[in-house]
Motif scaffolding. Sequence first.
Motif, mmCIF file in Angstrom:
data_model
loop_
_atom_site.group_PDB
_atom_site.id
_atom_site.type_symbol
_atom_site.label_atom_id
_atom_site.label_comp_id
_atom_site.label_asym_id
_atom_site.label_seq_id
_atom_site.Cartn_x
_atom_site.Cartn_y
_atom_site.Cartn_z
ATOM 1 N N LEU A 13 7.947 -35.055 -45.599
ATOM 2 C CA LEU A 13 7.903 -34.897 -44.141
ATOM 3 C C LEU A 13 6.649 -35.534 -43.568
ATOM 4 N N THR A 14 6.781 -36.029 -42.351
ATOM 5 C CA THR A 14 5.628 -36.517 -41.602
ATOM 6 C C THR A 14 5.605 -35.821 -40.255
ATOM 7 N N VAL A 15 4.417 -35.670 -39.712
ATOM 8 C CA VAL A 15 4.286 -35.032 -38.404
ATOM 9 C C VAL A 15 4.746 -36.038 -37.348
ATOM 10 N N PRO A 16 5.762 -35.668 -36.565
ATOM 11 C CA PRO A 16 6.284 -36.601 -35.544
ATOM 12 C C PRO A 16 5.380 -36.632 -34.314
ATOM 13 N N GLU A 17 5.719 -37.487 -33.380
ATOM 14 C CA GLU A 17 5.086 -37.440 -32.065
ATOM 15 C C GLU A 17 5.512 -36.133 -31.405
ATOM 16 N N VAL A 18 4.664 -35.614 -30.538
ATOM 17 C CA VAL A 18 4.995 -34.368 -29.857
ATOM 18 C C VAL A 18 6.257 -34.581 -29.013
ATOM 19 N N ALA A 19 7.157 -33.594 -29.067
ATOM 20 C CA ALA A 19 8.412 -33.671 -28.311
ATOM 21 C C ALA A 19 8.121 -33.553 -26.817
ATOM 22 N N ALA A 20 8.770 -34.373 -26.038
ATOM 23 C CA ALA A 20 8.619 -34.322 -24.583
ATOM 24 C C ALA A 20 9.222 -33.027 -24.047
ATOM 25 N N PRO A 21 8.579 -32.395 -23.092
ATOM 26 C CA PRO A 21 9.137 -31.177 -22.497
ATOM 27 C C PRO A 21 10.497 -31.450 -21.845
ATOM 28 N N VAL A 22 11.379 -30.452 -21.894
ATOM 29 C CA VAL A 22 12.699 -30.600 -21.277
ATOM 30 C C VAL A 22 12.763 -29.925 -19.903
ATOM 31 N N ALA A 23 11.624 -29.383 -19.450
ATOM 32 C CA ALA A 23 11.568 -28.727 -18.137
ATOM 33 C C ALA A 23 10.116 -28.771 -17.644
ATOM 34 N N ALA A 24 9.750 -27.888 -16.730
ATOM 35 C CA ALA A 24 8.434 -27.902 -16.084
ATOM 36 C C ALA A 24 7.420 -27.070 -16.870
ATOM 37 N N TYR A 25 6.883 -27.632 -17.949
ATOM 38 C CA TYR A 25 5.860 -26.977 -18.758
ATOM 39 C C TYR A 25 5.157 -28.044 -19.585
ATOM 40 N N VAL A 26 4.108 -27.651 -20.262
ATOM 41 C CA VAL A 26 3.422 -28.549 -21.193
ATOM 42 C C VAL A 26 3.717 -28.071 -22.610
ATOM 43 N N PRO A 27 3.681 -28.961 -23.599
ATOM 44 C CA PRO A 27 4.040 -28.577 -24.965
ATOM 45 C C PRO A 27 3.047 -27.651 -25.645
ATOM 46 N N VAL A 28 1.778 -27.684 -25.197
ATOM 47 C CA VAL A 28 0.741 -26.926 -25.893
ATOM 48 C C VAL A 28 -0.407 -26.629 -24.943
ATOM 49 N N VAL A 29 -1.039 -25.461 -25.145
ATOM 50 C CA VAL A 29 -2.207 -25.064 -24.358
ATOM 51 C C VAL A 29 -3.229 -24.472 -25.310
ATOM 52 N N ARG A 30 -4.488 -24.888 -25.116
ATOM 53 C CA ARG A 30 -5.578 -24.304 -25.892
ATOM 54 C C ARG A 30 -6.392 -23.407 -24.978
ATOM 55 N N ASP A 31 -6.718 -22.214 -25.477
ATOM 56 C CA ASP A 31 -7.589 -21.282 -24.776
ATOM 57 C C ASP A 31 -8.608 -20.785 -25.790
ATOM 58 N N GLY A 32 -9.814 -21.319 -25.721
ATOM 59 C CA GLY A 32 -10.831 -20.960 -26.702
ATOM 60 C C GLY A 32 -10.422 -21.440 -28.073
ATOM 61 N N ASN A 33 -10.393 -20.520 -29.029
ATOM 62 C CA ASN A 33 -10.020 -20.912 -30.388
ATOM 63 C C ASN A 33 -8.538 -20.676 -30.692
ATOM 64 N N LEU A 34 -7.747 -20.372 -29.675
ATOM 65 C CA LEU A 34 -6.310 -20.184 -29.875
ATOM 66 C C LEU A 34 -5.541 -21.343 -29.251
ATOM 67 N N VAL A 35 -4.532 -21.814 -29.977
ATOM 68 C CA VAL A 35 -3.653 -22.874 -29.495
ATOM 69 C C VAL A 35 -2.233 -22.304 -29.491
ATOM 70 N N PHE A 36 -1.586 -22.371 -28.340
ATOM 71 C CA PHE A 36 -0.246 -21.837 -28.137
ATOM 72 C C PHE A 36 0.717 -22.993 -27.911
ATOM 73 N N THR A 37 1.802 -23.037 -28.659
ATOM 74 C CA THR A 37 2.815 -24.042 -28.367
ATOM 75 C C THR A 37 3.895 -23.440 -27.495
ATOM 76 N N SER A 38 4.521 -24.291 -26.720
ATOM 77 C CA SER A 38 5.745 -23.901 -26.033
ATOM 78 C C SER A 38 6.845 -23.825 -27.084
ATOM 79 N N GLY A 39 7.950 -23.236 -26.731
ATOM 80 C CA GLY A 39 9.078 -23.194 -27.650
ATOM 81 C C GLY A 39 9.520 -24.601 -28.012
ATOM 82 N N GLN A 40 9.699 -24.836 -29.300
ATOM 83 C CA GLN A 40 10.099 -26.154 -29.796
ATOM 84 C C GLN A 40 11.542 -26.094 -30.270
ATOM 85 N N LEU A 41 12.322 -27.064 -29.836
ATOM 86 C CA LEU A 41 13.729 -27.165 -30.243
ATOM 87 C C LEU A 41 13.836 -28.077 -31.460
#
Length: 153
Positions: A13-41
């Motif tokens: 496996l290789t890490v792909p390019e980040v998937a484009a959002p399918v609606a009004a959101y961003v794929p990932v958000v960092r807050d301090g030392n935590l990184v949250f992803t949006s739901g990935q399909l």
Amino acid sequence: MSSVEDRLAEIGLTVPEVAAPVAAYVPVVRDGNLVFTSGQLPLVDGKLQATGKVGAEVSAEDAAKLAQICALNAIAAVKSEIGDLDQVTRVVKVVGFVASDPSFSGQPVVINGASELLATAFGERGAHARSAVGVAALPMDAPVEVEITVSVQ
């Protein structure tokens, strides 16, 4: 290349390019030392790999493979935010959603596809808390969706 990407390469496996959002959101958000992803399909090159309900049109085994694709897309989102996946100190939480036939109750088995990939990729840093939830429907009629939260240096 990070040691995480090396471990993924060992299983083909290789890490792909980040998937484009399918609606009004961003794929990932960092807050301090935590990184949250949006739901990935389970998208590969922008194409949904299957549709339908698990336990009806999609088998649990196939759905687990789709959950693995979702986790790989989540790793891509994290990488797009932090650059070097070796900065991940812990996969903190995984939430998996399974579009389920009303009689299907194997959601944990399906989300194991994501959990096992994260364990392979991150080693002991990949052990995480998790929820596996059955839902009536997911965006684009996807069978599974996965989001992750990681802690970083």
